[in-house]
Design an enzyme around this catalytic site. Structure first.
Site, mmCIF file in Angstrom:
data_model
loop_
_atom_site.group_PDB
_atom_site.id
_atom_site.type_symbol
_atom_site.label_atom_id
_atom_site.label_comp_id
_atom_site.label_asym_id
_atom_site.label_seq_id
_atom_site.Cartn_x
_atom_site.Cartn_y
_atom_site.Cartn_z
ATOM 1 N N TYR A 11 0.838 -1.216 0.000
ATOM 2 C CA TYR A 11 0.000 0.000 0.000
ATOM 3 C C TYR A 11 0.866 1.256 0.000
ATOM 4 C CZ TYR A 11 -3.361 3.421 1.977
ATOM 5 O OH TYR A 11 -4.132 4.533 2.220
ATOM 6 N N ARG A 35 1.632 -10.014 1.156
ATOM 7 C CA ARG A 35 0.338 -9.379 1.422
ATOM 8 C C ARG A 35 -0.719 -9.870 0.429
ATOM 9 N NH1 ARG A 35 -1.415 -3.628 3.156
ATOM 10 N NH2 ARG A 35 -3.359 -3.357 2.051
ATOM 11 N N TYR A 181 0.856 -7.940 16.002
ATOM 12 C CA TYR A 181 1.507 -7.171 14.929
ATOM 13 C C TYR A 181 2.240 -5.956 15.524
ATOM 14 C CZ TYR A 181 1.830 -3.082 12.047
ATOM 15 O OH TYR A 181 2.290 -1.918 11.499
ATOM 16 N N HIS A 182 1.527 -5.170 16.332
ATOM 17 C CA HIS A 182 2.161 -3.971 16.897
ATOM 18 C C HIS A 182 3.335 -4.371 17.802
ATOM 19 C CE1 HIS A 182 -1.830 -2.160 15.785
ATOM 20 N NE2 HIS A 182 -1.083 -1.112 15.519
ATOM 21 N N LYS A 185 6.566 -4.790 16.034
ATOM 22 C CA LYS A 185 7.224 -3.506 15.741
ATOM 23 C C LYS A 185 8.029 -3.036 16.964
ATOM 24 C CE LYS A 185 5.395 -2.545 11.595
ATOM 25 N NZ LYS A 185 5.978 -1.946 10.405
ATOM 26 N N ASN A 240 -10.230 4.495 5.374
ATOM 27 C CA ASN A 240 -10.549 3.877 4.084
ATOM 28 C C ASN A 240 -11.798 2.994 4.195
ATOM 29 O OD1 ASN A 240 -8.310 5.162 3.115
ATOM 30 N ND2 ASN A 240 -7.035 3.333 2.889
#
Ligand code: USQ
Length: 383
Positions: A11, A35, A181-182, A185, A240
């Site tokens: 993206y 992805r 996921y976070h 990071k 979105n």
């Protein structure tokens, strides 16, 4: 500048690649279509089908005369990544090559494991490829504002001075993420900080908030150059999603009380931030952390904005609270510092009514492609 973009099919990766190529930089994109594969497996395909990466690069060259070098490969394959770094000999590497969906990372053990192994494995291999083949290269890493969570104190830009029993020291700001996921990071940041301290890498870690939009000067050249636009519950980010829901005539899915506040930014500002970071590397042995967003909204405020603009366009937008599939604070304090990128020269594109209207109009052109079965949340934050 010679620049290597890991995750160049994504993206953000694809529009970033075109932007740098347009400005005369030598761009290589590297991607393994992870992805795309996950969106197929989870029935979360983007609104419009995407040409392959080589097809997009060919179309871009046809339209602009600018070349983008494409390498299809996996960052978790160290030899292959090392070869790509040796061949591109980059001055900067932008690292987007991670599984970016919080809901996917929480779906089941396999998706959690894939997220952990892919994200940490990619970052680890990148670090070693840089140490081995391009030690002066500037790593620009996409982190997330979600690393900090929603603490009840102001969020600083990466670092905090702690005074303890009369002594003081600067540490990475405490982080407590709300999804696996976070959390990957957070672990990436720790890994990078270790290699910066001990091996003298130079890294910019960008703590980015949720991004919205699908319009940049390069994407607007030809429909084949558009980036992936997801509106599903797995890969779609909230703005979105709300814009697409408004067009589809589906009530906007506010999770829980809707007081969840985050820092948002336009996709054009993501690219601007990367460009600003690349233009001013922090220097060897430095980990520079920048909070990357331009304005704050609660989910309720976003829903009201979409409704206001959508209703003016005759859409009759409904808002509905649905049971929150996530474990997150629905009312909380949120005051993050974000001056670093403004100091570097960021000129924000805010979410004005005109920007919202343009997003709604763009999706309206493709309203027949919306599949409303992809809208309600399918993944819950519980085993
Ligand atoms: N939300 C709703 N309704 C929806 C979708 C989301 O109320 O239909 C809420 C979520 O519960 C959350 C907020 O909106 O409180 C933001 O959710 P999101 O899905 O837009 O963003 P998130 O899952 O946090 O992740 C996205 C990107 C991720 C990036 C992150 C930045 O997918 O890659 O790292 O934004 S941040 O949120 O600041 O950590």
């Amino acid at each position: 500048m010679r620049i290597l973009i890991l995750g160049g099919d994504g993206y953000l990766g694809w529009p970033t690649a075109m932007h740098f190529a347009m400005r005369g930089h030598e761009v290589t994109v590297f991607d393994n279509y992870l992805r795309r594969r996950i969106t197929l497996q989870t029935d979360s395909e983007p609104l419009l089908p995407l040409p392959s990466l080589p097809e997009r690069a060919r179309r871009f060259e046809l339209e602009t005369g600018k070349h983008i070098n494409v390498v299809i490969g996996d960052c978790c394959d160290h030899e292959y990544l090392l070869k790509a770094v040796q061949e591109a000999s980059p001055e900067a590497i932008v690292h987007y090559a991670e599984q970016p969906s919080a809901p996917y990372s929480m779906a089941n053990r396999n998706s959690a494991r894939l997220t952990l192994e892919n994200n940490l494995g990619a970052t680890f291999n990148l670090i070693w490829a840089v140490l081995e083949a391009a030690p002066d290269c500037h790593i620009i890493k996409l982190g997330t504002m979600g690393e900090y969570g929603t603490p009840n104190i102001d969020i600083e830009e990466g670092w905090i001075d702690i005074n303890h029993k009369g002594r003081s020291q600067k540490f990475l700001y405490p982080r407590q993420a709300g999804s696996l996921y976070h959390t990957t990071k957070v672990l990436d940041t720790d890994l990078l900080w270790f290699y910066v301290r001990i091996y003298g890498l130079q890294v910019t870690d960008l703590m980015q908030g949720p991004v919205y939009g699908q319009s940049t000067p390069e994407m607007d050249i030809h429909p084949d150059l558009l980036t992936a636009f997801n509106y599903d519950d797995i890969f779609g980010t909230v703005v979105n999603r709300f814009v697409t829901q408004a067009i589809a005539g589906v009530p906007l899915t506010v999770y829980g009380k809707g007081g969840q506040t985050r820092g948002y930014l336009n996709i054009m500002d993501t690219i601007q931030c990367i460009e600003l970071a690349a233009a001013s590397p922090p220097g060897r042995g430095q980990l520079r952390v920048l909070n990357q967003f331009t304005e704050r909204f609660s989910v309720n405020q976003l829903a009201e904005r979409v409704k206001l603009v959508g209703d003016r366009m005759g859409l009759s937008v409904q808002i509905q609270s649905v049971e929150n599939p996530r474990k997150e604070a629905e009312e909380h304090y949120y005051n993050p510092v974000h001056s670093g990128l403004l100091d570097l020269g960021l000129k924000p594109h805010f979410l004005t009514d005109d920007v919202m209207a343009a997003m709604l109009e763009r999706i309206h052109q493709h309203r027949d492609a919306i599949d409303i079965r992809k809208i309600l949340p399918r993944v819950r934050w519980s085993s």
